[in-house]
Write a protein that holds these residues in place. Structure first.
Motif, mmCIF file in Angstrom:
data_model
loop_
_atom_site.group_PDB
_atom_site.id
_atom_site.type_symbol
_atom_site.label_atom_id
_atom_site.label_comp_id
_atom_site.label_asym_id
_atom_site.label_seq_id
_atom_site.Cartn_x
_atom_site.Cartn_y
_atom_site.Cartn_z
ATOM 1 N N UNK A 14 11.704 -2.758 8.554
ATOM 2 C CA UNK A 14 10.388 -3.276 8.046
ATOM 3 C C UNK A 14 9.430 -2.544 8.645
ATOM 4 N N UNK A 15 9.546 -2.180 9.596
ATOM 5 C CA UNK A 15 8.385 -1.280 10.126
ATOM 6 C C UNK A 15 8.279 -0.054 9.386
ATOM 7 N N UNK A 16 9.350 0.654 9.076
ATOM 8 C CA UNK A 16 9.200 1.927 8.272
ATOM 9 C C UNK A 16 8.813 1.521 6.803
ATOM 10 N N UNK A 17 9.160 0.628 6.111
ATOM 11 C CA UNK A 17 8.796 0.050 4.948
ATOM 12 C C UNK A 17 7.196 -0.294 4.956
ATOM 13 N N UNK A 18 6.826 -1.214 5.778
ATOM 14 C CA UNK A 18 5.319 -1.341 6.007
ATOM 15 C C UNK A 18 4.663 -0.129 6.147
ATOM 16 N N UNK A 19 5.014 0.804 6.855
ATOM 17 C CA UNK A 19 4.360 2.075 6.777
ATOM 18 C C UNK A 19 4.203 2.950 5.539
ATOM 19 N N UNK A 20 5.136 3.102 4.983
ATOM 20 C CA UNK A 20 5.431 3.623 3.548
ATOM 21 C C UNK A 20 4.458 2.805 2.552
ATOM 22 N N UNK A 21 4.616 1.459 2.605
ATOM 23 C CA UNK A 21 3.754 0.568 1.711
ATOM 24 C C UNK A 21 2.185 0.800 2.017
ATOM 25 N N UNK A 22 1.755 0.773 3.183
ATOM 26 C CA UNK A 22 0.568 1.079 3.598
ATOM 27 C C UNK A 22 -0.063 2.368 3.150
ATOM 28 N N UNK A 23 0.882 3.252 3.301
ATOM 29 C CA UNK A 23 0.432 4.762 2.779
ATOM 30 C C UNK A 23 -0.026 4.940 1.492
ATOM 31 N N UNK A 129 -0.456 0.938 9.818
ATOM 32 C CA UNK A 129 0.916 1.124 10.026
ATOM 33 C C UNK A 129 1.438 2.400 9.939
ATOM 34 N N UNK A 130 1.135 3.174 8.934
ATOM 35 C CA UNK A 130 1.579 4.609 8.531
ATOM 36 C C UNK A 130 1.283 5.242 9.983
ATOM 37 N N UNK A 131 -0.216 5.461 10.434
ATOM 38 C CA UNK A 131 -0.456 6.088 11.468
ATOM 39 C C UNK A 131 0.161 5.516 12.699
ATOM 40 N N UNK A 132 0.474 4.467 12.967
ATOM 41 C CA UNK A 132 1.215 3.975 14.184
ATOM 42 C C UNK A 132 2.319 4.437 14.201
ATOM 43 N N UNK A 133 3.274 4.624 13.200
ATOM 44 C CA UNK A 133 4.319 5.057 12.964
ATOM 45 C C UNK A 133 4.751 6.483 13.233
ATOM 46 N N UNK A 134 3.761 7.267 12.550
ATOM 47 C CA UNK A 134 3.752 8.608 12.596
ATOM 48 C C UNK A 134 3.185 9.453 13.703
ATOM 49 N N UNK A 135 2.190 8.919 14.472
ATOM 50 C CA UNK A 135 1.186 9.265 15.492
ATOM 51 C C UNK A 135 2.435 9.593 16.751
ATOM 52 N N UNK A 136 3.298 8.838 17.265
ATOM 53 C CA UNK A 136 4.222 8.938 18.083
ATOM 54 C C UNK A 136 4.951 10.418 17.893
ATOM 55 N N UNK A 137 5.172 10.614 16.902
ATOM 56 C CA UNK A 137 5.921 11.978 16.832
ATOM 57 C C UNK A 137 5.149 13.381 17.245
#
Length: 421
Positions: A14-23, A129-137
């Motif tokens: 759900x977190x990844x899906x939210x990031x993709x949808x938000x992007x 959501x996309x920034x919050x998921x990608x920025x940690x990497x």
């Protein structure tokens, strides 16, 4: 244990899906919002010189489609229901009627206020959501050695962590891990907040609901008044027509009983008169029933009823019907009598010698157009009966549009939202 693992996996997906949808919302739909907002403002500004009268309905229709697409996303992705309260507008009305009607609709201005909100706050809430998921990497990459590519005399900031060596790079990775943990739980909620922001702007307010209640109250009162007037007409027609003939026929039959033996010839004449009276009373009753609800409408449907109506007109009338089924009986009745009134107006007032009637159904909308080659000049509310037609259609959320320039032709368009069986 198994149940918890599945639940965690669902939240991760759900977190990844939210990031993709938000992007997708932020980077794909943002240019569309900018283009629609800019072109719509330009089109409205061009109305005084005439160009905007043609282009504005198209632009506002595109804005509505864009807003409706966002409503669908909100409902399908997170169950956020955003009501749509657009006023119905006939598709075949002239450009000025469509432009003025759409600009008078409060929902149009809600859409136009929403577009800049969607381009700013909406863009940020969708991208977060996309920034919050990608920025940690990036923090993980710094810990893996990315920090070595930066000059020694330069400090690279990852969030609030200054990265100057391997130890501080591990600190950046720790911060990235914390951010990824929060993204795991917060991303779906952040994107849901985006749709709640959209709802706060697009949803109709209390004033719109009050206006809707007022319109429904007026249409209900008009329907009650119309029904009462119709009952009085039926009572008057029965009293002055069929009832009077039946009373006279009863008196004739009483006289016949007296004369049948004394004056058979006179009795025969009275019997013949009583037979004519009964036939005339039956014809009047049939006409009365046809005025209440034509049998052909109940048995054959709206298309054949309008065809039968056209056959009784003194002018040449062409009827084109494209209906795949039948609407509800009240809708058919309202549409039939609306067409009947418009055709009566065309015969009485337009001076036309030819009339065209088109009935079709598309996108859950029954559309009827009546066109004549008369002198034109018809308007709603000028005693032509069109105001009554508008009230009749308003009971079913229907609309009426009239295009009747001086010299003709006249085109009356009626639309009633309904489904066909």
């Amino acid at each position: 244990m198994t149940t918890e693992t599945k639940s965690d996996g669902g939240r991760t997906r759900g977190s990844g899906r939210a990031a993709l949808r938000g992007f997708r919302l932020a980077l794909v739909l943002l240019p569309v919002a900018v283009a629609l907002f800019t072109l719509t403002l330009v089109s409205i500004a061009l109305i005084p010189i005439g160009v905007g009268i043609v282009t504005t309905p198209w632009m506002l229709t595109a804005v509505r489609a864009f807003a409706d697409r966002r409503r669908i996303m909100a409902a399908e992705w997170y169950g956020v229901r955003i009501p749509s309260a657009y006023r119905p507008m006939p598709e075949h009305a002239n450009p000025w009627t469509r432009t003025s009607g759409m600009l008078r609709d409060p929902a149009t201005w809600r859409d136009l206020m929403w577009l800049p909100v969607d381009m700013t706050a909406g863009f940020l809430t969708a991208l977060l959501p996309a920034a919050l998921l990608l920025y940690p990497f990036e923090g993980f990459a710094l810990a893996a050695g990315l920090w070595r590519v930066f000059p020694d005399d330069d400090t690279y900031w990852y969030g609030f962590v200054p990265v100057t060596g391997q130890a501080s790079a591990f600190g950046a990775a720790a911060l990235g891990l914390v951010l990824l943990f929060f993204a795991h739980f917060l991303n779906p909620r952040l994107l849901e907040a985006h749709f709640w922001l959209t709802r706060s702007v697009l949803a109709p307010g209390q004033d719109d609901l009050s206006e809707r209640v007022r319109v429904l109250t007026e249409t209900r009162r008009d329907a009650v008044d119309t029904s009462a007037a119709e009952l009085r007409r039926i009572e008057r027609d029965l009293h002055d027509g069929a009832q009077a003939r039946l009373v006279a026929m009863g008196m004739d039959l009483g006289t016949i009983e007296v004369l049948v033996e004394k004056d058979p010839e006179q009795a025969k004449r009275l019997l013949s008169q009583a037979r004519r009276s009964s036939a005339e009373a039956l014809a009047e009753l049939r006409d009365l029933v046809r005025g209440i609800h034509p049998p052909v409408l109940a048995e054959r449907g709206l298309g054949d009823a309008v065809r039968a109506l056209a056959l009784r007109l003194p002018v040449t009338t062409e009827v084109d019907v494209d209906l795949a089924g039948r609407a509800d009986a009240p809708v058919e009745s309202a549409a039939y009598f609306a067409v009947s009134e418009v055709l009566t107006n065309a015969v009485k007032h337009s001076g036309a010698d030819r009339v065209w009637v088109d009935l079709h159904h598309a996108k859950d909308m029954l559309r009827i157009s009546v066109t004549d080659n008369g002198q034109g000049g018809a308007e709603i509310g000028t005693g032509s009966g069109l105001a009554g037609v508008e009230r009749r259609l308003g009971t079913f959320d229907g609309v009426l549009a009239v295009s009747s320039p001086a010299g003709g032709p006249t085109m009356v368009t009626m639309e009633i939202p309904c489904a066909l069986s």
